[in-house]
Design a protein around this motif. Structure first.
Motif, short mmCIF file in Angstrom:
data_model
loop_
_atom_site.label_atom_id
_atom_site.label_comp_id
_atom_site.label_asym_id
_atom_site.label_seq_id
_atom_site.Cartn_x
_atom_site.Cartn_y
_atom_site.Cartn_z
N ALA A 459 41.87 0.15 -19.77
CA ALA A 459 41.30 -0.10 -18.44
C ALA A 459 40.22 -1.16 -18.51
CB ALA A 459 40.74 1.19 -17.85
N LEU A 460 39.53 -1.25 -19.65
CA LEU A 460 38.50 -2.28 -19.82
C LEU A 460 39.10 -3.67 -19.71
CD1 LEU A 460 36.56 -0.72 -22.83
CD2 LEU A 460 35.79 -0.82 -20.46
N ILE A 502 29.65 -3.17 -19.78
CA ILE A 502 30.50 -2.42 -20.71
C ILE A 502 29.77 -2.13 -22.01
CG2 ILE A 502 32.55 -2.60 -22.18
CD1 ILE A 502 33.91 -4.08 -19.83
N PHE A 503 29.16 -3.16 -22.59
CA PHE A 503 28.46 -2.98 -23.86
C PHE A 503 27.26 -2.04 -23.70
CE2 PHE A 503 30.53 -6.98 -25.32
CZ PHE A 503 31.05 -6.48 -26.50
N ILE A 508 27.33 2.75 -25.85
CA ILE A 508 26.43 3.89 -26.07
C ILE A 508 27.20 5.20 -25.96
CG2 ILE A 508 24.45 5.13 -25.13
CD1 ILE A 508 23.35 2.40 -24.23
N MET A 509 28.14 5.26 -25.01
CA MET A 509 28.94 6.47 -24.87
C MET A 509 29.74 6.74 -26.12
SD MET A 509 30.39 6.19 -20.98
CE MET A 509 31.35 7.68 -21.11
N LYS A 531 34.61 1.32 -16.98
CA LYS A 531 36.01 0.89 -16.91
C LYS A 531 36.40 0.46 -15.50
CE LYS A 531 37.00 4.37 -20.43
NZ LYS A 531 35.71 5.07 -20.26
N ALA A 532 35.56 0.81 -14.52
CA ALA A 532 35.83 0.42 -13.13
C ALA A 532 34.96 -0.74 -12.69
CB ALA A 532 35.57 1.63 -12.21
#
Length: 580
Positions: A459-460, A502-503, A508-509, A531-532
């Motif tokens: 999705a990314l 994203i980064f 971090i996730m 991702k959205a």
């Protein structure tokens, strides 16, 4: 050798042999063959190839797995990817085909009369495509490691070699006809197990109908009601109403997938292979039919896989499976590391509940659901082998398309278009093959050592395409006001803000090991999943481009404005063949 492994070897290596024969038969001899199959693919066949190119391992392996665990929330993938294809077919494909060039960056460079714009487009294409190809390589490794019981790295290496043979030898021509064969393998492998499982659970052989039907045990209980009862009894969200975060997140996720799909260069390139603009429109219609054949089955596969899994491991809060008596499929998937059990309370039983402190199924990789479902349902070994061949076909077909997009952007857009414009056709073809080989090696490395921020989902990649390429194409076709400076600024701003987000969050996730919607959600921008975030990046892209256009008062030259008008005029377009 046991029966399952024998069937799997026959199915997998039999299809590989077919791909090699097709590659030799369709080997490319010109750059036109290598980039666009000489624009000679009939619409029906091209529609089938588009379906295979588009329905990646994410569609075949991951989507039903996501639907299985996310329930209603997983519908964003169905709506986003399918809706995006409609956008692509209506708003981009016919116009880009009429322009008649080889690649997406080539159109952007010509339309914005700028080598800088072309280089930026190549950069965006490579970032999005490499992120996407990681998921395909993971699918290859997972299928090989489980069904052929070889090391993940060896399985990945075999997949890389197969792609190298037919992609380097045949280019777009070889990839196209290989993808037609892969679509046939894929759709057969996806629907046959679904028919068996639907028949077993509901007595109805049509999975789409079985999903909304009562169970075959005579209880009169609907399949989805039974699934809701089981998951809520164990503390999970109700399957049929669970959302993916907030309503805003659901909307932005769907939008990101839609415009990301419409901006994927390897899919857009498929429409350059038809003889005419009319053929491009026709192949889009055929592709939608071929795609629907799989996508309408996916919700049933996801729901039935989740029900089979729950009923096998823990059908209620009081019924649990003794670990020592676990079925063979459980042991087989434990060996891959994609399924892990930890006896937290020492009772020797498998406790599968929503509470992370009590849940003893510490890892259930979503990607195993489609591949493991036939085993869980005790289907014949030949069906299980067929699913393995289908999963590999899905991963290899999209990987080949992505790698061609990357290699053509290097050989055609950077070398021929910018740095070595005098290069001969023979040398460009050689450069394309060398670039393809290097791209495959890089993709293999990333498959073995995936970056944490991209390991979980493709999705990314859709978000990155949504934030950079889609707005540039839309403005290039439908606006005569946007110039080169505005387009470059928009693309850089869109992909820049998306990558930063994203980064900042996804990385971090990954490090902290949080869940799909974990503790980081409260720190998200308006609750929007990384991702959205491509949809936000696209808004930034459009906004920056229009602001720069106004501030600089730059207007495209008159011949570019005529070019835009010509692309958008349908009259006589059925006779346009384009090309070089």
């Amino acid at each position: 050798m046991d029966e399952l492994k024998l069937y799997t070897y026959i199915a997998v290596f039999g299809t590989f042999g077919l791909y090699f024969l097709i590659a030799w038969w369709t080997r490319a001899s010109t750059t036109s063959d290598f980039y666009v199959a000489s624009a000679g693919v009939p619409p029906v066949l091209n529609g089938m190839a588009v379906g295979a190119d588009w329905m990646s391992a994410a569609s075949f392996i991951s989507m039903a797995g996501l639907i299985a665990f996310l329930g209603y929330g997983g519908s964003v993938f169905l709506m986003g990817w399918t809706g995006g294809y409609v956008l692509l077919a209506m708003l981009l494909a016919p116009y880009l085909r009429k322009y008649g060039k080889f690649t997406v960056p080539e159109f952007i460079g010509d339309r914005y009369y700028s080598k800088t714009a072309r280089i930026v487009a190549v950069l965006c294409l490579i970032i999005a495509s490499l992120t996407y190809v990681i998921g395909q390589m993971k699918g290859v490794g997972v299928a090989f490691s489980r069904f052929l019981e070889v090391e993940y790295a060896l399985g990945l290496g075999i997949g890389m070699f197969v792609v190298w043979v037919y992609a380097v030898l045949g280019g777009m021509k070889g990839i196209t006809y290989t993808q037609i064969a892969q679509y046939c393998v894929m759709i057969f492998a996806y629907t046959v197990p679904a028919v068996f499982i639907s028949l077993h659970l509901t007595g109805i052989p049509i999975p789409q109908v079985g999903l909304g039907s009562t169970l075959a045990d005579g209880s009169g209980v609907y399949l989805l009601d039974k699934l809701d009862l089981i998951v809520t009894d164990l503390g999970f969200k109700e399957y049929t109403t669970a959302k993916l975060g907030s309503s805003l997140n659901m909307f932005m996720y769907t939008l990101s997938l839609m415009i990301g799909t419409a901006g994927l260069p390897h899919v857009i390139m498929r429409f350059f292979t038809t003889p005419t603009v009319k053929g491009a429109r026709s192949s889009a219609g055929w592709a939608l039919i071929f795609i629907a054949a799989l996508y309408t089955v996916a919700p049933a596969v996801g729901a039935m896989a989740r029900l089979n899994l729950m009923e096998t491991i823990q059908p209620s809060s009081t019924e649990t499976l003794v670990y020592a008596e676990r079925p063979s499929w459980f042991e087989n998937w434990e060996k891959t590391g994609l399924l892990k059990f930890e006896d937290k309370n020492g009772d020797g039983k498998i406790q599968y509940v929503a509470d992370p402190e009590k849940n003893e199924m510490v890892k259930v990789d979503r990607d195993i659901m489609v591949l493991a479902n036939p085993e869980i349902a005790n289907l014949p070994n030949w069906v299980i082998a067929l699913v393995a061949a289908g999963g590999l076909a899905a991963a290899l077909s999209t990987a080949a398309g992505l790698l061609l997009a990357i290699s053509s952007s290097i050989s055609h857009d950077l070398m021929k278009g910018v740095f070595v414009p005098s290069i001969s056709e023979k040398s460009e073809l050689l450069a394309g093959r060398i670039a393809m080989t290097l791209s495959i090696l890089l993709a293999g490395y990333l498959g073995l050592n995936p970056p944490g921020f991209a390991a979980g989902t493709v999705a990314l990649a859709f978000g990155l395409a949504a934030s950079s390429i889609f707005p540039a194409l839309m403005m290039g076709i439908f606006s005569k006001r946007i110039g080169s400076k505005a387009a470059v600024a928009g693309m850089l701003a869109g992909i820049g803000v998306t990558l930063l987000y994203i980064f900042q969050h996804e990385g971090i996730m990954f490090i902290k090991g949080t869940a799909f919607l974990g503790d980081m959600e409260r720190n998200w921008f308006f609750g929007i999943d990384p991702k959205a975030f491509g949809s936000v990046g696209a808004i930034v892209n459009f906004t920056v481009a229009f602001l720069v256009s106004r501030l600089t008062s730059e207007r495209p030259p008159e011949h570019i404005q005529h070019l835009i008008e010509d692309i958008r005029v349908p009259a006589g377009s059925s006779a346009a063949v384009g090309g070089h």
